[in-house]
Write a protein that holds these residues in place. Structure first.
Motif, PDB file in Angstrom:
ATOM      1  N   ALA A  60      42.821  -7.823 -24.307  1.00 35.89           N
ATOM      2  CA  ALA A  60      43.480  -6.702 -25.109  1.00 35.89           C
ATOM      3  C   ALA A  60      44.889  -6.781 -25.434  1.00 35.89           C
ATOM      4  N   TRP A  61      45.622  -7.235 -24.305  1.00 39.11           N
ATOM      5  CA  TRP A  61      46.982  -7.348 -24.394  1.00 39.11           C
ATOM      6  C   TRP A  61      47.311  -8.726 -25.435  1.00 39.11           C
ATOM      7  N   CYS A  62      46.622  -9.788 -25.148  1.00 37.49           N
ATOM      8  CA  CYS A  62      46.733 -10.905 -25.906  1.00 37.49           C
ATOM      9  C   CYS A  62      46.535 -10.809 -27.406  1.00 37.49           C
ATOM     10  N   THR A  63      45.517 -10.108 -27.664  1.00 33.00           N
ATOM     11  CA  THR A  63      45.168  -9.855 -29.084  1.00 33.00           C
ATOM     12  C   THR A  63      45.709  -8.726 -29.709  1.00 33.00           C
ATOM     13  N   SER A  64      46.137  -7.544 -29.233  1.00 35.07           N
ATOM     14  CA  SER A  64      46.616  -6.540 -29.802  1.00 35.07           C
ATOM     15  C   SER A  64      47.880  -5.964 -29.058  1.00 35.07           C
ATOM     16  N   GLY A  65      48.022  -5.879 -27.623  1.00 33.32           N
ATOM     17  CA  GLY A  65      49.074  -5.206 -27.041  1.00 33.32           C
ATOM     18  C   GLY A  65      50.419  -5.691 -27.310  1.00 33.32           C
ATOM     19  N   VAL A  66      50.575  -7.033 -27.353  1.00 29.63           N
ATOM     20  CA  VAL A  66      52.049  -7.842 -27.950  1.00 29.63           C
ATOM     21  C   VAL A  66      52.403  -7.289 -29.219  1.00 29.63           C
ATOM     22  N   GLU A  67      51.103  -7.588 -30.045  1.00 26.85           N
ATOM     23  CA  GLU A  67      51.380  -7.412 -31.544  1.00 26.85           C
ATOM     24  C   GLU A  67      51.893  -6.132 -31.939  1.00 26.85           C
ATOM     25  N   GLN A  68      51.442  -4.999 -31.269  1.00 34.32           N
ATOM     26  CA  GLN A  68      51.460  -3.615 -31.446  1.00 34.32           C
ATOM     27  C   GLN A  68      52.917  -3.423 -31.125  1.00 34.32           C
ATOM     28  N   GLN A  69      53.220  -3.879 -30.058  1.00 36.39           N
ATOM     29  CA  GLN A  69      54.936  -3.697 -29.847  1.00 36.39           C
ATOM     30  C   GLN A  69      55.838  -4.201 -30.672  1.00 36.39           C
ATOM     31  N   ARG A  70      55.437  -5.348 -31.278  1.00 39.56           N
ATOM     32  CA  ARG A  70      56.303  -5.978 -32.342  1.00 39.56           C
ATOM     33  C   ARG A  70      56.353  -5.055 -33.554  1.00 39.56           C
ATOM     34  N   LEU A  71      55.032  -4.456 -33.887  1.00 38.01           N
ATOM     35  CA  LEU A  71      54.652  -3.851 -35.041  1.00 38.01           C
ATOM     36  C   LEU A  71      55.465  -2.334 -35.047  1.00 38.01           C
ATOM     37  N   ASP A  72      55.586  -1.965 -33.889  1.00 36.58           N
ATOM     38  CA  ASP A  72      56.436  -0.652 -33.501  1.00 36.58           C
ATOM     39  C   ASP A  72      57.805  -0.686 -33.581  1.00 36.58           C
ATOM     40  N   GLY A  73      58.222  -1.942 -33.600  1.00 41.33           N
ATOM     41  CA  GLY A  73      59.707  -2.182 -33.750  1.00 41.33           C
ATOM     42  C   GLY A  73      60.178  -2.203 -32.209  1.00 41.33           C
ATOM     43  N   LYS A  74      59.624  -2.208 -31.289  1.00 42.81           N
ATOM     44  CA  LYS A  74      60.033  -2.228 -29.810  1.00 42.81           C
ATOM     45  C   LYS A  74      60.327  -3.699 -28.926  1.00 42.81           C
TER      46      LYS A  74
END
Length: 191
Positions: A60-74
């Motif tokens: 989950a971290w590889c497929t969405s967790g890291v990308e969500q942090q990018r999309l959240d601007g964090k």
């Protein structure tokens, strides 16, 4: 609502030896294996959610967790993969982005099978320089346990400048508190 300049672009960076790219699902077994390493678990700060985490969490971290942090601007995370290979050897993450101050913190780890080759320093260096030169940051900083000589050496090899020590800052899994060395890289260091 975030402005477009408050989100790190999704990109692939390269060095002479590394492909520094976004994570993909196929990275999950290597990420999981790295998270199980005793040195990784012992060195992770108290409360770090991934030390010892299971394979579904890694996936989950590889497929969405890291990308969500990018999309959240964090922040933005990168897998480190030697050119001509497919096996992940490490990770570099920009996190805690403060777009008003134009700063972010950087974090890195190396998988047990990739240690001792300078991959973390190479990856951290290229990511920090990209963030300063291409993303408009004015400061990339890090904290490293003063007892973690490999992390201190990585910071220095990557070109970060030592600023000082924050004493007794972080609780450790050993039941003590760690002094944290502070390093930074700013645009003037790139000249």
């Amino acid at each position: 609502m975030l402005r477009p300049d408050e989100i790190f672009p999704s990109t692939v960076l390269t060095t002479d030896r590394l492909l520094v790219r976004p994570f993909v699902a196929a990275d999950a077994p290597d990420v999981h294996a790295a998270w199980q390493d005793a040195a990784f678990i012992d060195g992770a700060p108290i409360g770090y959610p991934y030390a010892g985490a299971d394979l579904p969490t890694a996936a989950a971290w590889c497929t969405s967790g890291v990308e969500q942090q990018r999309l959240d601007g964090k922040g933005v995370g990168f897998a480190l993969v030697p050119r001509g290979d497919t096996r992940l050897v490490g990770h570099v993450l920009l996190f805690g982005a403060d777009w008003e101050a134009r700063t972010a913190e950087i974090h890195y780890w190396t998988a047990p099978w990739g240690r001792g080759r300078g991959y973390a320093a190479e990856g951290a260096g290229v990511v920090a320089r990209w963030a300063l030169a291409e993303c408009g940051l004015e400061r990339v900083h890090l904290q490293a346990d003063t007892a973690n000589t490999a992390s201190l050496r990585t910071a220095e090899t990557a070109g970060f400048q030592f600023e000082g020590v924050l004493r007794n800052l972080t609780p450790t899994r050993r039941g003590t508190r760690a002094d944290m060395a502070v390093y930074s890289l700013i645009p003037g260091d790139l000249l």
